[in-house]
Design an enzyme around this catalytic site. Structure first.
Site, short mmCIF file in Angstrom:
data_model
loop_
_atom_site.label_atom_id
_atom_site.label_comp_id
_atom_site.label_asym_id
_atom_site.label_seq_id
_atom_site.Cartn_x
_atom_site.Cartn_y
_atom_site.Cartn_z
N VAL A 128 0.84 -1.19 0.00
CA VAL A 128 0.00 0.00 0.00
C VAL A 128 0.88 1.25 0.00
CG1 VAL A 128 -1.70 1.30 1.33
CG2 VAL A 128 -1.91 -1.16 1.14
N CYS A 129 1.94 1.24 0.74
CA CYS A 129 2.87 2.38 0.81
C CYS A 129 4.04 2.11 -0.13
CB CYS A 129 3.34 2.58 2.24
SG CYS A 129 2.00 2.91 3.39
#
Length: 111
Positions: free
Chosen positions: A8-9
């Site tokens: 996600v990051c």
């Protein structure tokens, strides 16, 4: 060296890997975020840093490299699981091969 970012990051690991000399590919459809704007900003940032955005199909294709391999049927099964619509393409291909093998006349060849 290559690395694939799918978290996600993705921005910070991708940019850090680029700084360490890796060629980075970010699998954008395997990453999630809270908004479309955040996704677009992150994508722009990683591209600016030198990462190559791609999707899951592209990753599979790069790993597979060719259909001319002994395990092609297993790859087809994997594609069907990841992309259910791919089943239609596989069925079409198998039917075309069957027509070719059986010497059937194609509809386009009929008068």
């Amino acid at each position: 060296m290559r690395t694939f970012c799918t978290s996600v990051c993705m921005a910070f690991p991708a940019i850090s890997a680029i700084a360490e000399g890796y060629q980075v590919f970010c699998v954008v459809d395997a990453s999630g975020t809270y908004s479309k704007m955040a996704q677009e900003i992150t994508l722009a940032r990683i591209v600016q840093a030198g990462a190559v955005p791609m999707d899951t199909a592209a990753v599979c294709s790069e790993i597979q490299q060719t259909w001319n391999r002994p395990d092609a049927a297993e790859w087809a099964k994997a594609y069907e699981l990841i992309f259910p619509e791919y089943q239609l393409l596989i069925e079409s291909y198998l039917k075309a091969r069957q027509v070719e093998h059986d010497g059937e006349q194609l509809d386009s060849e009929r008068a």
